[in-house]
Design a protein around this motif. Sequence first.
Motif, PDB file in Angstrom:
ATOM      1  N   TRP A   9       0.821  -1.207   0.000  1.00  0.00           N
ATOM      2  CA  TRP A   9       0.000   0.000   0.000  1.00  0.00           C
ATOM      3  C   TRP A   9       0.860   1.265   0.000  1.00  0.00           C
ATOM      4  CZ3 TRP A   9      -4.972   0.466  -1.080  1.00  0.00           C
ATOM      5  CH2 TRP A   9      -5.818  -0.617  -0.895  1.00  0.00           C
ATOM      6  N   PHE A  10       2.154   1.113   0.285  1.00  0.00           N
ATOM      7  CA  PHE A  10       3.038   2.267   0.449  1.00  0.00           C
ATOM      8  C   PHE A  10       4.189   2.194  -0.550  1.00  0.00           C
ATOM      9  CE2 PHE A  10       1.251   1.039   4.540  1.00  0.00           C
ATOM     10  CZ  PHE A  10       0.626   2.216   4.946  1.00  0.00           C
ATOM     11  N   GLU A  11       4.343   3.248  -1.328  1.00  0.00           N
ATOM     12  CA  GLU A  11       5.531   3.363  -2.174  1.00  0.00           C
ATOM     13  C   GLU A  11       6.735   3.662  -1.279  1.00  0.00           C
ATOM     14  OE1 GLU A  11       5.758   2.840  -5.361  1.00  0.00           O
ATOM     15  OE2 GLU A  11       3.614   2.514  -5.705  1.00  0.00           O
ATOM     16  N   SER A  12       7.876   3.040  -1.587  1.00  0.00           N
ATOM     17  CA  SER A  12       9.034   3.191  -0.716  1.00  0.00           C
ATOM     18  C   SER A  12      10.315   2.983  -1.508  1.00  0.00           C
ATOM     19  CB  SER A  12       8.952   2.164   0.421  1.00  0.00           C
ATOM     20  OG  SER A  12      10.142   2.131   1.167  1.00  0.00           O
ATOM     21  N   ASP A  13      11.402   3.598  -1.019  1.00  0.00           N
ATOM     22  CA  ASP A  13      12.728   3.325  -1.574  1.00  0.00           C
ATOM     23  C   ASP A  13      13.441   2.256  -0.760  1.00  0.00           C
ATOM     24  OD1 ASP A  13      13.355   4.623   0.777  1.00  0.00           O
ATOM     25  OD2 ASP A  13      14.408   6.304  -0.170  1.00  0.00           O
ATOM     26  N   GLY A  14      12.692   1.550   0.060  1.00  0.00           N
ATOM     27  CA  GLY A  14      13.249   0.514   0.915  1.00  0.00           C
ATOM     28  C   GLY A  14      13.322   0.917   2.371  1.00  0.00           C
ATOM     29  N   THR A  15      13.245   2.218   2.639  1.00  0.00           N
ATOM     30  CA  THR A  15      13.276   2.711   4.018  1.00  0.00           C
ATOM     31  C   THR A  15      11.845   2.867   4.522  1.00  0.00           C
ATOM     32  OG1 THR A  15      15.359   3.871   3.662  1.00  0.00           O
ATOM     33  CG2 THR A  15      14.042   4.557   5.544  1.00  0.00           C
ATOM     34  N   MET A  16      11.372   1.886   5.242  1.00  0.00           N
ATOM     35  CA  MET A  16      10.026   1.951   5.804  1.00  0.00           C
ATOM     36  C   MET A  16       9.926   0.971   6.966  1.00  0.00           C
ATOM     37  SD  MET A  16       7.632  -0.161   3.081  1.00  0.00           S
ATOM     38  CE  MET A  16       6.135   0.231   3.996  1.00  0.00           C
ATOM     39  N   THR A  17       8.982   1.239   7.853  1.00  0.00           N
ATOM     40  CA  THR A  17       8.664   0.314   8.924  1.00  0.00           C
ATOM     41  C   THR A  17       7.765  -0.763   8.341  1.00  0.00           C
ATOM     42  OG1 THR A  17       8.802   2.111  10.546  1.00  0.00           O
ATOM     43  CG2 THR A  17       7.688   0.093  11.233  1.00  0.00           C
ATOM     44  N   LYS A  18       8.271  -1.990   8.266  1.00  0.00           N
ATOM     45  CA  LYS A  18       7.560  -3.064   7.582  1.00  0.00           C
ATOM     46  C   LYS A  18       6.317  -3.509   8.361  1.00  0.00           C
ATOM     47  CE  LYS A  18      10.514  -3.617   4.101  1.00  0.00           C
ATOM     48  NZ  LYS A  18      11.604  -2.686   4.459  1.00  0.00           N
ATOM     49  N   GLN A  19       5.475  -4.257   7.663  1.00  0.00           N
ATOM     50  CA  GLN A  19       4.142  -4.580   8.165  1.00  0.00           C
ATOM     51  C   GLN A  19       4.107  -5.134   9.591  1.00  0.00           C
ATOM     52  OE1 GLN A  19       2.152  -7.613   5.866  1.00  0.00           O
ATOM     53  NE2 GLN A  19       0.178  -7.275   6.849  1.00  0.00           N
ATOM     54  N   PRO A  20       4.839  -6.224   9.939  1.00  0.00           N
ATOM     55  CA  PRO A  20       4.712  -6.737  11.310  1.00  0.00           C
ATOM     56  C   PRO A  20       5.176  -5.739  12.354  1.00  0.00           C
ATOM     57  CG  PRO A  20       5.795  -8.337   9.870  1.00  0.00           C
ATOM     58  CD  PRO A  20       5.759  -7.030   9.130  1.00  0.00           C
ATOM     59  N   VAL A  21       6.293  -5.041  12.070  1.00  0.00           N
ATOM     60  CA  VAL A  21       6.810  -4.058  13.015  1.00  0.00           C
ATOM     61  C   VAL A  21       5.855  -2.884  13.135  1.00  0.00           C
ATOM     62  CG1 VAL A  21       8.728  -2.492  13.506  1.00  0.00           C
ATOM     63  CG2 VAL A  21       9.175  -4.766  12.568  1.00  0.00           C
ATOM     64  N   ARG A  22       5.238  -2.513  12.025  1.00  0.00           N
ATOM     65  CA  ARG A  22       4.287  -1.401  12.042  1.00  0.00           C
ATOM     66  C   ARG A  22       3.094  -1.728  12.927  1.00  0.00           C
ATOM     67  NH1 ARG A  22       1.945  -1.361   7.163  1.00  0.00           N
ATOM     68  NH2 ARG A  22       4.061  -1.447   6.299  1.00  0.00           N
ATOM     69  N   ALA A  23       2.617  -2.970  12.857  1.00  0.00           N
ATOM     70  CA  ALA A  23       1.500  -3.368  13.713  1.00  0.00           C
ATOM     71  C   ALA A  23       1.888  -3.281  15.183  1.00  0.00           C
ATOM     72  CB  ALA A  23       1.055  -4.787  13.357  1.00  0.00           C
ATOM     73  N   LEU A  24       3.089  -3.745  15.513  1.00  0.00           N
ATOM     74  CA  LEU A  24       3.562  -3.649  16.895  1.00  0.00           C
ATOM     75  C   LEU A  24       3.737  -2.194  17.332  1.00  0.00           C
ATOM     76  CD1 LEU A  24       6.269  -6.467  16.696  1.00  0.00           C
ATOM     77  CD2 LEU A  24       4.135  -6.574  18.013  1.00  0.00           C
ATOM     78  N   THR A  25       4.203  -1.358  16.400  1.00  0.00           N
ATOM     79  CA  THR A  25       4.440   0.053  16.717  1.00  0.00           C
ATOM     80  C   THR A  25       3.131   0.780  16.960  1.00  0.00           C
ATOM     81  OG1 THR A  25       6.491   0.061  15.430  1.00  0.00           O
ATOM     82  CG2 THR A  25       5.440   2.188  15.851  1.00  0.00           C
ATOM     83  N   LEU A  26       2.128   0.561  16.103  1.00  0.00           N
ATOM     84  CA  LEU A  26       0.830   1.222  16.305  1.00  0.00           C
ATOM     85  C   LEU A  26       0.179   0.755  17.592  1.00  0.00           C
ATOM     86  CD1 LEU A  26      -0.694   3.316  14.492  1.00  0.00           C
ATOM     87  CD2 LEU A  26       1.264   2.228  13.418  1.00  0.00           C
ATOM     88  N   SER A  27       0.368  -0.514  17.936  1.00  0.00           N
ATOM     89  CA  SER A  27      -0.178  -1.003  19.200  1.00  0.00           C
ATOM     90  C   SER A  27       0.467  -0.294  20.382  1.00  0.00           C
ATOM     91  CB  SER A  27       0.057  -2.517  19.299  1.00  0.00           C
ATOM     92  OG  SER A  27      -0.429  -3.023  20.533  1.00  0.00           O
ATOM     93  N   ALA A  28       1.787  -0.070  20.297  1.00  0.00           N
ATOM     94  CA  ALA A  28       2.481   0.633  21.387  1.00  0.00           C
ATOM     95  C   ALA A  28       2.108   2.109  21.435  1.00  0.00           C
ATOM     96  CB  ALA A  28       3.988   0.473  21.222  1.00  0.00           C
ATOM     97  N   LEU A  29       1.899   2.736  20.260  1.00  0.00           N
ATOM     98  CA  LEU A  29       1.510   4.147  20.227  1.00  0.00           C
ATOM     99  C   LEU A  29       0.104   4.349  20.782  1.00  0.00           C
ATOM    100  CD1 LEU A  29       2.948   5.202  16.749  1.00  0.00           C
ATOM    101  CD2 LEU A  29       3.664   6.095  18.972  1.00  0.00           C
ATOM    102  N   ALA A  30      -0.751   3.342  20.617  1.00  0.00           N
ATOM    103  CA  ALA A  30      -2.091   3.328  21.226  1.00  0.00           C
ATOM    104  C   ALA A  30      -2.882   4.603  20.940  1.00  0.00           C
ATOM    105  CB  ALA A  30      -1.980   3.104  22.733  1.00  0.00           C
ATOM    106  N   PRO A  31      -3.180   4.897  19.658  1.00  0.00           N
ATOM    107  CA  PRO A  31      -3.903   6.137  19.343  1.00  0.00           C
ATOM    108  C   PRO A  31      -5.280   6.205  19.990  1.00  0.00           C
ATOM    109  CG  PRO A  31      -3.795   4.659  17.435  1.00  0.00           C
ATOM    110  CD  PRO A  31      -2.885   4.092  18.467  1.00  0.00           C
TER     111      PRO A  31
END
Length: 403
Positions: free
Chosen positions: A229-251
Amino acid sequence: MSDTTPDAPWLTIIGLGEDAPDGLSGASLAALKAAEIIMGPPRHLALLPDLAAEQIAWPVPFSAGVPVLLSLRRRRVVVLASGDPFWFGAGSTVCKELDAGEWTALPGPSTFSLAAARLGWALQHTACFGLHAAPLSRLRPALAPGARMIVLLRDGEAVTEIAGYLTDAGFGASDLHVFEALGGPRERRGDLTAHAITGSSFSHPVCCGIRVRGEGAVLTRASGRPDDWFESDGTMTKQPVRALTLSALAPRDGEHLWDIGGGSGSVCIEWLLSHPSLTAATIEPRADRSERIRANADRLGQDRLQIVTGEAPDALAGLPPPDAVFIGGGLSEDLLAWLAGNLAPGTRIVANAVTLESETVLVRAHAARGGTLLRFEMSRAAPLGKRTGWKAAYPLVQWSVAL
Protein backbone atom coordinates in the motif's frame (compact mmCIF):
# COMPACT_ATOMS: atom_id res chain seq x y z
CA MET A 1 -28.86 49.78 15.03
CA SER A 2 -30.86 47.02 16.70
CA ASP A 3 -31.85 47.11 20.33
CA THR A 4 -30.43 43.62 20.77
CA THR A 5 -29.23 43.24 24.36
CA PRO A 6 -25.69 41.99 25.08
CA ASP A 7 -27.12 38.75 26.51
CA ALA A 8 -29.40 37.98 23.56
CA PRO A 9 -28.26 36.14 20.43
CA TRP A 10 -27.76 38.59 17.58
CA LEU A 11 -27.16 35.82 15.04
CA THR A 12 -29.52 33.07 13.91
CA ILE A 13 -28.24 30.29 11.65
CA ILE A 14 -31.03 28.74 9.60
CA GLY A 15 -30.74 25.49 7.69
CA LEU A 16 -32.67 25.69 4.42
CA GLY A 17 -33.91 22.91 2.21
CA GLU A 18 -34.46 23.21 -1.51
CA ASP A 19 -38.21 23.71 -0.89
CA ALA A 20 -37.91 27.01 1.02
CA PRO A 21 -40.04 28.90 1.94
CA ASP A 22 -42.54 26.01 2.03
CA GLY A 23 -40.25 23.96 4.24
CA LEU A 24 -39.46 26.70 6.74
CA SER A 25 -40.59 26.26 10.33
CA GLY A 26 -42.53 28.94 12.12
CA ALA A 27 -39.43 29.82 14.16
CA SER A 28 -37.34 30.19 10.99
CA LEU A 29 -39.93 32.45 9.34
CA ALA A 30 -40.15 34.58 12.48
CA ALA A 31 -36.37 34.98 12.58
CA LEU A 32 -36.26 35.97 8.91
CA LYS A 33 -39.01 38.56 9.34
CA ALA A 34 -37.24 40.06 12.37
CA ALA A 35 -33.82 40.18 10.71
CA GLU A 36 -32.11 43.40 9.66
CA ILE A 37 -29.60 41.55 7.49
CA ILE A 38 -29.67 38.12 5.83
CA MET A 39 -26.40 36.59 4.63
CA GLY A 40 -26.20 33.48 2.50
CA PRO A 41 -25.24 32.01 -0.86
CA PRO A 42 -27.12 33.55 -3.80
CA ARG A 43 -28.89 30.22 -4.36
CA HIS A 44 -30.37 30.35 -0.86
CA LEU A 45 -31.23 34.03 -1.00
CA ALA A 46 -33.19 33.38 -4.19
CA LEU A 47 -35.41 30.90 -2.33
CA LEU A 48 -36.66 33.46 0.18
CA PRO A 49 -40.00 35.24 0.10
CA ASP A 50 -40.13 39.05 -0.02
CA LEU A 51 -38.59 40.35 3.20
CA ALA A 52 -37.59 43.78 4.49
CA ALA A 53 -34.07 42.73 5.51
CA GLU A 54 -30.97 43.75 3.58
CA GLN A 55 -29.49 40.77 1.75
CA ILE A 56 -25.74 40.10 1.49
CA ALA A 57 -24.40 37.34 -0.73
CA TRP A 58 -21.81 35.25 1.10
CA PRO A 59 -18.52 35.63 -0.79
CA VAL A 60 -16.22 32.93 -2.19
CA PRO A 61 -14.09 31.53 -0.63
CA PHE A 62 -16.30 30.90 2.37
CA SER A 63 -13.68 32.17 4.83
CA ALA A 64 -13.94 35.65 3.28
CA GLY A 65 -17.47 36.01 4.61
CA VAL A 66 -16.60 35.51 8.26
CA PRO A 67 -15.05 38.99 8.77
CA VAL A 68 -18.08 40.52 7.03
CA LEU A 69 -20.38 38.69 9.42
CA LEU A 70 -18.37 39.70 12.48
CA SER A 71 -18.57 43.35 11.43
CA LEU A 72 -22.35 43.09 11.82
CA ARG A 73 -22.22 42.18 15.52
CA ARG A 74 -25.17 43.40 17.59
CA ARG A 75 -27.44 43.78 14.60
CA ARG A 76 -30.15 41.21 13.96
CA VAL A 77 -28.52 38.88 11.43
CA VAL A 78 -29.62 35.62 9.84
CA VAL A 79 -27.12 33.34 8.09
CA LEU A 80 -28.51 30.80 5.65
CA ALA A 81 -26.95 27.36 5.25
CA SER A 82 -27.94 24.05 3.69
CA GLY A 83 -29.95 21.55 5.70
CA ASP A 84 -28.19 20.86 8.98
CA PRO A 85 -25.48 23.55 9.28
CA PHE A 86 -23.48 21.42 11.72
CA TRP A 87 -23.04 18.33 9.55
CA PHE A 88 -20.39 19.18 6.96
CA GLY A 89 -21.94 22.66 6.97
CA ALA A 90 -21.05 26.24 7.73
CA GLY A 91 -22.28 26.28 11.32
CA SER A 92 -19.11 25.25 13.15
CA THR A 93 -16.93 27.58 11.04
CA VAL A 94 -19.09 30.55 11.98
CA CYS A 95 -19.65 29.67 15.63
CA LYS A 96 -16.02 29.10 16.55
CA GLU A 97 -15.54 32.87 16.17
CA LEU A 98 -18.41 33.65 18.58
CA ASP A 99 -19.26 33.28 22.24
CA ALA A 100 -21.98 30.79 23.15
CA GLY A 101 -24.59 33.45 23.90
CA GLU A 102 -24.20 35.27 20.58
CA TRP A 103 -25.93 32.81 18.30
CA THR A 104 -28.76 30.33 17.97
CA ALA A 105 -29.44 27.76 15.27
CA LEU A 106 -32.53 26.38 13.55
CA PRO A 107 -31.29 23.37 11.55
CA GLY A 108 -33.24 21.71 8.79
CA PRO A 109 -33.13 18.07 7.61
CA SER A 110 -29.63 17.19 6.42
CA THR A 111 -28.94 16.01 2.89
CA PHE A 112 -27.74 12.74 4.42
CA SER A 113 -31.12 12.22 6.13
CA LEU A 114 -33.05 13.02 2.98
CA ALA A 115 -30.90 10.72 0.82
CA ALA A 116 -31.14 7.86 3.32
CA ALA A 117 -34.90 8.30 3.39
CA ARG A 118 -35.06 8.02 -0.42
CA LEU A 119 -32.80 4.95 -0.46
CA GLY A 120 -34.16 3.17 2.60
CA TRP A 121 -30.68 2.95 4.13
CA ALA A 122 -30.00 2.90 7.87
CA LEU A 123 -28.05 6.09 8.32
CA GLN A 124 -26.14 4.78 11.34
CA HIS A 125 -24.65 2.09 9.08
CA THR A 126 -23.89 4.44 6.18
CA ALA A 127 -20.59 6.32 5.83
CA CYS A 128 -21.16 10.05 5.24
CA PHE A 129 -18.66 12.29 3.44
CA GLY A 130 -18.60 16.01 2.68
CA LEU A 131 -16.32 16.42 -0.35
CA HIS A 132 -17.18 19.97 -1.40
CA ALA A 133 -13.53 20.97 -1.03
CA ALA A 134 -11.85 17.66 -0.14
CA PRO A 135 -10.25 15.13 -2.50
CA LEU A 136 -12.10 12.02 -3.62
CA SER A 137 -9.31 9.92 -2.08
CA ARG A 138 -11.01 10.50 1.29
CA LEU A 139 -13.25 7.62 0.20
CA ARG A 140 -10.37 5.13 -0.17
CA PRO A 141 -10.38 3.64 3.35
CA ALA A 142 -14.13 2.97 3.09
CA LEU A 143 -14.10 1.19 -0.29
CA ALA A 144 -15.15 -2.41 0.27
CA PRO A 145 -17.80 -4.55 -1.46
CA GLY A 146 -21.17 -4.01 0.20
CA ALA A 147 -20.24 -0.71 1.85
CA ARG A 148 -22.79 2.11 1.61
CA MET A 149 -21.94 5.78 1.62
CA ILE A 150 -23.59 9.12 0.96
CA VAL A 151 -21.30 11.76 -0.50
CA LEU A 152 -21.88 15.51 -0.81
CA LEU A 153 -20.18 16.90 -3.93
CA ARG A 154 -19.14 20.38 -5.03
CA ASP A 155 -20.92 20.33 -8.45
CA GLY A 156 -22.33 18.15 -11.20
CA GLU A 157 -18.95 17.46 -12.79
CA ALA A 158 -17.80 15.82 -9.58
CA VAL A 159 -20.29 13.00 -10.15
CA THR A 160 -18.41 11.94 -13.26
CA GLU A 161 -15.13 12.33 -11.37
CA ILE A 162 -16.26 10.10 -8.52
CA ALA A 163 -17.45 7.47 -10.99
CA GLY A 164 -14.02 7.53 -12.63
CA TYR A 165 -12.30 7.28 -9.25
CA LEU A 166 -14.35 4.22 -8.30
CA THR A 167 -13.65 2.60 -11.65
CA ASP A 168 -9.91 3.21 -11.43
CA ALA A 169 -9.89 1.67 -7.93
CA GLY A 170 -11.52 -1.51 -9.23
CA PHE A 171 -15.04 -0.70 -8.08
CA GLY A 172 -16.59 0.32 -11.39
CA ALA A 173 -19.55 -2.00 -10.76
CA SER A 174 -20.70 0.20 -7.86
CA ASP A 175 -24.26 1.52 -7.85
CA LEU A 176 -24.51 5.32 -7.96
CA HIS A 177 -27.76 6.97 -6.88
CA VAL A 178 -27.44 10.61 -7.91
CA PHE A 179 -29.74 13.20 -6.31
CA GLU A 180 -30.03 16.73 -7.67
CA ALA A 181 -31.75 19.51 -5.67
CA LEU A 182 -32.75 16.94 -3.07
CA GLY A 183 -35.85 17.90 -1.10
CA GLY A 184 -37.08 20.60 -3.49
CA PRO A 185 -39.42 20.92 -6.45
CA ARG A 186 -36.48 20.43 -8.87
CA GLU A 187 -35.43 17.15 -7.25
CA ARG A 188 -34.20 14.57 -9.73
CA ARG A 189 -32.79 11.08 -9.18
CA GLY A 190 -30.58 9.01 -11.42
CA ASP A 191 -29.63 5.37 -10.74
CA LEU A 192 -26.48 4.40 -12.62
CA THR A 193 -23.39 2.21 -12.50
CA ALA A 194 -20.01 3.89 -12.00
CA HIS A 195 -18.35 2.50 -15.13
CA ALA A 196 -21.38 3.35 -17.31
CA ILE A 197 -21.82 7.00 -16.36
CA THR A 198 -20.10 8.47 -19.44
CA GLY A 199 -22.18 11.11 -21.20
CA SER A 200 -24.42 11.92 -18.24
CA SER A 201 -24.64 15.44 -16.86
CA PHE A 202 -25.78 16.65 -13.47
CA SER A 203 -26.62 19.97 -11.82
CA HIS A 204 -25.66 21.49 -8.47
CA PRO A 205 -26.64 20.93 -5.66
CA VAL A 206 -25.89 17.24 -5.95
CA CYS A 207 -25.07 14.24 -3.81
CA CYS A 208 -24.47 10.54 -4.42
CA GLY A 209 -25.54 7.44 -2.60
CA ILE A 210 -23.01 4.70 -3.36
CA ARG A 211 -23.34 0.95 -2.89
CA VAL A 212 -19.82 -0.35 -3.42
CA ARG A 213 -19.40 -3.31 -5.75
CA GLY A 214 -16.36 -4.71 -7.51
CA GLU A 215 -13.09 -6.53 -6.93
CA GLY A 216 -10.74 -3.67 -6.09
CA ALA A 217 -8.18 -3.87 -3.29
CA VAL A 218 -9.67 -3.31 0.16
CA LEU A 219 -7.79 -1.40 2.83
CA THR A 220 -8.18 -3.38 6.03
CA ARG A 221 -9.24 -1.77 9.31
CA ALA A 222 -6.50 -3.34 11.43
CA SER A 223 -3.07 -1.72 11.73
CA GLY A 224 -0.21 -3.39 9.92
CA ARG A 225 -1.54 -3.03 6.38
CA PRO A 226 0.42 -4.85 3.65
CA ASP A 227 3.60 -3.07 2.59
CA ASP A 228 2.45 -2.74 -1.03
CA TRP A 229 0.00 0.00 0.00
CA PHE A 230 3.04 2.27 0.45
CA GLU A 231 5.53 3.36 -2.17
CA SER A 232 9.03 3.19 -0.72
CA ASP A 233 12.73 3.32 -1.57
CA GLY A 234 13.25 0.51 0.92
CA THR A 235 13.28 2.71 4.02
CA MET A 236 10.03 1.95 5.80
CA THR A 237 8.66 0.31 8.92
CA LYS A 238 7.56 -3.06 7.58
CA GLN A 239 4.14 -4.58 8.16
CA PRO A 240 4.71 -6.74 11.31
CA VAL A 241 6.81 -4.06 13.02
CA ARG A 242 4.29 -1.40 12.04
CA ALA A 243 1.50 -3.37 13.71
CA LEU A 244 3.56 -3.65 16.90
CA THR A 245 4.44 0.05 16.72
CA LEU A 246 0.83 1.22 16.31
CA SER A 247 -0.18 -1.00 19.20
CA ALA A 248 2.48 0.63 21.39
CA LEU A 249 1.51 4.15 20.23
CA ALA A 250 -2.09 3.33 21.23
CA PRO A 251 -3.90 6.14 19.34
CA ARG A 252 -6.92 7.69 21.03
CA ASP A 253 -9.58 9.94 19.54
CA GLY A 254 -8.41 13.50 18.89
CA GLU A 255 -4.71 12.87 19.48
CA HIS A 256 -1.73 14.29 17.59
CA LEU A 257 1.38 12.32 16.58
CA TRP A 258 4.93 13.34 15.77
CA ASP A 259 6.54 10.78 13.46
CA ILE A 260 10.30 11.49 13.50
CA GLY A 261 12.13 9.99 10.54
CA GLY A 262 9.12 9.47 8.28
CA GLY A 263 10.68 7.25 5.58
CA SER A 264 7.65 6.24 3.52
CA GLY A 265 5.14 7.66 6.03
CA SER A 266 3.64 4.25 6.76
CA VAL A 267 3.43 4.73 10.54
CA CYS A 268 1.90 8.21 10.57
CA ILE A 269 -0.50 7.28 7.75
CA GLU A 270 -1.69 4.22 9.66
CA TRP A 271 -2.06 6.40 12.74
CA LEU A 272 -4.38 8.69 10.75
CA LEU A 273 -6.29 5.72 9.36
CA SER A 274 -7.18 4.73 12.93
CA HIS A 275 -9.76 7.52 13.26
CA PRO A 276 -10.67 10.72 11.36
CA SER A 277 -10.22 12.83 14.51
CA LEU A 278 -6.49 12.02 14.67
CA THR A 279 -3.81 14.34 13.32
CA ALA A 280 -0.11 13.89 12.64
CA ALA A 281 3.07 15.62 11.58
CA THR A 282 6.01 13.73 10.13
CA ILE A 283 9.59 14.99 10.07
CA GLU A 284 11.79 13.66 7.27
CA PRO A 285 15.29 14.97 6.39
CA ARG A 286 15.19 14.03 2.69
CA ALA A 287 13.03 16.02 0.28
CA ASP A 288 12.49 13.07 -2.07
CA ARG A 289 11.13 10.99 0.77
CA SER A 290 8.89 13.86 1.88
CA GLU A 291 7.38 13.90 -1.62
CA ARG A 292 6.85 10.14 -1.45
CA ILE A 293 5.15 10.46 1.94
CA ARG A 294 2.80 13.08 0.50
CA ALA A 295 1.92 10.81 -2.43
CA ASN A 296 1.27 7.86 -0.10
CA ALA A 297 -0.87 9.94 2.24
CA ASP A 298 -2.91 11.49 -0.57
CA ARG A 299 -3.51 8.14 -2.26
CA LEU A 300 -4.88 6.68 0.97
CA GLY A 301 -7.10 9.65 1.73
CA GLN A 302 -4.97 11.16 4.50
CA ASP A 303 -4.36 14.57 2.94
CA ARG A 304 -4.46 16.24 6.37
CA LEU A 305 -0.97 14.92 7.22
CA GLN A 306 1.56 17.70 7.90
CA ILE A 307 4.98 16.97 6.39
CA VAL A 308 8.09 18.84 7.56
CA THR A 309 11.34 18.39 5.66
CA GLY A 310 14.18 18.84 8.13
CA GLU A 311 16.15 17.36 11.01
CA ALA A 312 14.80 16.80 14.50
CA PRO A 313 14.84 18.44 16.97
CA ASP A 314 15.30 21.73 15.05
CA ALA A 315 12.40 20.94 12.70
CA LEU A 316 10.06 20.35 15.65
CA ALA A 317 9.98 24.01 16.65
CA GLY A 318 6.55 25.56 16.18
CA LEU A 319 4.68 22.30 15.60
CA PRO A 320 1.50 21.62 17.58
CA PRO A 321 2.47 19.65 20.69
CA PRO A 322 2.03 15.88 20.38
CA ASP A 323 0.22 13.35 22.49
CA ALA A 324 2.50 10.63 21.13
CA VAL A 325 5.89 10.52 19.41
CA PHE A 326 7.32 7.78 17.22
CA ILE A 327 11.05 7.75 16.53
CA GLY A 328 11.72 5.65 13.46
CA GLY A 329 14.91 7.43 12.40
CA GLY A 330 17.47 9.83 13.79
CA LEU A 331 17.41 8.26 17.26
CA SER A 332 19.99 9.74 19.64
CA GLU A 333 20.41 10.52 23.31
CA ASP A 334 20.33 14.24 22.47
CA LEU A 335 16.95 13.84 20.74
CA LEU A 336 15.49 11.93 23.68
CA ALA A 337 16.80 14.59 26.08
CA TRP A 338 15.20 17.34 23.98
CA LEU A 339 11.85 15.53 23.94
CA ALA A 340 11.96 14.97 27.70
CA GLY A 341 12.76 18.64 28.28
CA ASN A 342 10.19 20.12 25.90
CA LEU A 343 7.12 17.88 25.91
CA ALA A 344 4.27 17.81 28.38
CA PRO A 345 4.11 15.17 31.10
CA GLY A 346 2.17 12.14 29.91
CA THR A 347 3.34 12.38 26.28
CA ARG A 348 3.93 8.84 25.00
CA ILE A 349 7.18 8.01 23.21
CA VAL A 350 7.82 4.87 21.15
CA ALA A 351 11.24 4.25 19.59
CA ASN A 352 12.45 1.31 17.50
CA ALA A 353 16.06 0.20 17.08
CA VAL A 354 17.71 -2.45 14.88
CA THR A 355 21.41 -1.51 15.21
CA LEU A 356 23.58 -2.12 18.25
CA GLU A 357 24.28 1.59 18.53
CA SER A 358 20.61 2.61 18.61
CA GLU A 359 19.78 -0.36 20.85
CA THR A 360 22.34 0.94 23.35
CA VAL A 361 20.58 4.33 23.37
CA LEU A 362 17.27 2.64 24.22
CA VAL A 363 18.77 0.44 26.93
CA ARG A 364 20.20 3.55 28.60
CA ALA A 365 16.91 5.43 28.21
CA HIS A 366 15.04 2.55 29.80
CA ALA A 367 17.47 2.49 32.71
CA ALA A 368 17.11 6.26 33.23
CA ARG A 369 13.40 6.80 32.58
CA GLY A 370 11.70 3.43 32.93
CA GLY A 371 8.94 2.39 30.55
CA THR A 372 8.76 -0.88 28.63
CA LEU A 373 11.66 -2.42 26.71
CA LEU A 374 10.85 -5.27 24.33
CA ARG A 375 12.88 -7.33 21.89
CA PHE A 376 11.21 -9.00 18.92
CA GLU A 377 12.67 -11.66 16.70
CA MET A 378 10.71 -12.50 13.55
CA SER A 379 11.22 -14.97 10.73
CA ARG A 380 9.43 -15.62 7.48
CA ALA A 381 9.14 -18.88 5.61
CA ALA A 382 11.30 -18.71 2.46
CA PRO A 383 12.66 -21.12 -0.17
CA LEU A 384 15.69 -23.08 1.00
CA GLY A 385 16.90 -24.99 -2.02
CA LYS A 386 14.02 -27.25 -2.99
CA ARG A 387 12.50 -26.96 0.44
CA THR A 388 11.34 -24.22 2.79
CA GLY A 389 13.10 -22.74 5.79
CA TRP A 390 12.92 -19.79 8.14
CA LYS A 391 14.60 -16.55 7.10
CA ALA A 392 15.22 -14.36 10.13
CA ALA A 393 14.85 -10.57 10.10
CA TYR A 394 17.07 -8.30 12.19
CA PRO A 395 15.95 -8.35 15.84
CA LEU A 396 13.96 -5.26 16.81
CA VAL A 397 14.23 -3.49 20.16
CA GLN A 398 11.30 -1.24 21.08
CA TRP A 399 11.15 1.19 23.98
CA SER A 400 7.92 2.86 25.01
CA VAL A 401 7.39 5.29 27.86
CA ALA A 402 5.07 8.03 29.06
CA LEU A 403 6.99 11.14 30.15
